[in-house]
Design a protein around this motif. Structure first.
Motif, short mmCIF file in Angstrom:
data_model
loop_
_atom_site.label_atom_id
_atom_site.label_comp_id
_atom_site.label_asym_id
_atom_site.label_seq_id
_atom_site.Cartn_x
_atom_site.Cartn_y
_atom_site.Cartn_z
N GLY A 1 74.49 39.50 69.72
CA GLY A 1 74.54 40.95 69.90
C GLY A 1 75.87 41.44 70.43
N ALA A 2 76.58 40.60 71.17
CA ALA A 2 77.86 40.99 71.74
C ALA A 2 79.03 40.76 70.78
N PHE A 3 78.77 40.05 69.68
CA PHE A 3 79.86 39.66 68.77
C PHE A 3 80.67 40.86 68.29
N LEU B 1 85.00 34.39 77.42
CA LEU B 1 84.73 34.68 78.83
C LEU B 1 83.32 35.24 79.00
N VAL B 2 82.95 36.16 78.12
CA VAL B 2 81.58 36.70 78.17
C VAL B 2 80.57 35.57 77.96
N ALA B 3 80.85 34.68 77.02
CA ALA B 3 79.95 33.55 76.76
C ALA B 3 79.81 32.67 78.00
N ALA B 4 80.93 32.38 78.66
CA ALA B 4 80.90 31.53 79.85
C ALA B 4 80.13 32.20 80.99
N VAL C 1 93.68 36.94 72.51
CA VAL C 1 93.12 37.29 73.81
C VAL C 1 91.74 37.92 73.63
N ASN C 2 91.53 38.66 72.56
CA ASN C 2 90.23 39.25 72.29
C ASN C 2 89.17 38.17 72.08
N VAL C 3 89.52 37.12 71.36
CA VAL C 3 88.60 36.00 71.17
C VAL C 3 88.35 35.30 72.52
N MET C 4 89.39 35.21 73.34
CA MET C 4 89.23 34.62 74.67
C MET C 4 88.30 35.48 75.54
N GLU C 5 88.34 36.80 75.36
CA GLU C 5 87.42 37.68 76.09
C GLU C 5 85.98 37.41 75.68
N PRO D 1 80.53 44.25 69.16
CA PRO D 1 81.09 45.17 70.17
C PRO D 1 82.36 44.63 70.85
N ILE D 2 82.42 43.34 71.10
CA ILE D 2 83.59 42.78 71.78
C ILE D 2 84.74 42.56 70.80
N LEU D 3 84.43 42.08 69.62
CA LEU D 3 85.49 41.70 68.67
C LEU D 3 85.80 42.75 67.61
N GLN D 4 85.28 43.96 67.75
CA GLN D 4 85.45 44.95 66.69
C GLN D 4 86.91 45.28 66.40
#
Length: 127
Positions: A110-112, A66-69, A59-63, A114-117
């Protein structure tokens, strides 16, 4: 299929396709989000159970997706507005698309972390 009947557009066609696909993905996310959030009115315990299932690496990868989309859809939407309402927009639509892609790549890089930590720490340790 007779020759010449299949549109073989270049960047414009692919940005059109990507814009539609990201729009549909965002719509389905919002639909699921409204449904799972509405559970809190029915049963707070059921809501907690559903939210607990979201706390996993998939789900974290899906988030991140989602940010990418959302980011691509928003940036490309601004490009579409510029093409439609700026007199020189059609002339520079290809350059604007590549600018959108460049900005999108930089922002997604840049979001990689922070979102996937949390997922990265789970997979590779806290070190």
């Amino acid at each position: 299929m007779p020759a010449g009947t299949l549109y073989r557009g270049r960047e414009g066609m692919w940005s059109w396709v990507a814009h539609r696909v990201t729009g549909v993905l965002i719509f389905f996310f919002l639909f699921v989000h409204v449904l799972d959030t509405s559970l809190v009115r029915v049963s707070p315990e059921a809501y907690d159970d559903v939210v607990a299932t979201y706390k996993n690496p998939i789900v974290n990868v899906m988030e991140y997706g989602l940010v990418a989309a959302i980011l691509f859809h928003a940036l490309n939407g601004l490009r579409v507005i510029a093409v439609d309402f700026w007199s020189k927009g059609p002339k520079y639509q290809k350059q604007m698309l590549w600018s959108v892609v460049g900005i999108w790549v930089v922002l997604m890089a840049g979001a990689f972390y922070p979102i996937l930590q949390h997922t990265l720490r789970d997979l590779f340790g806290k070190g």
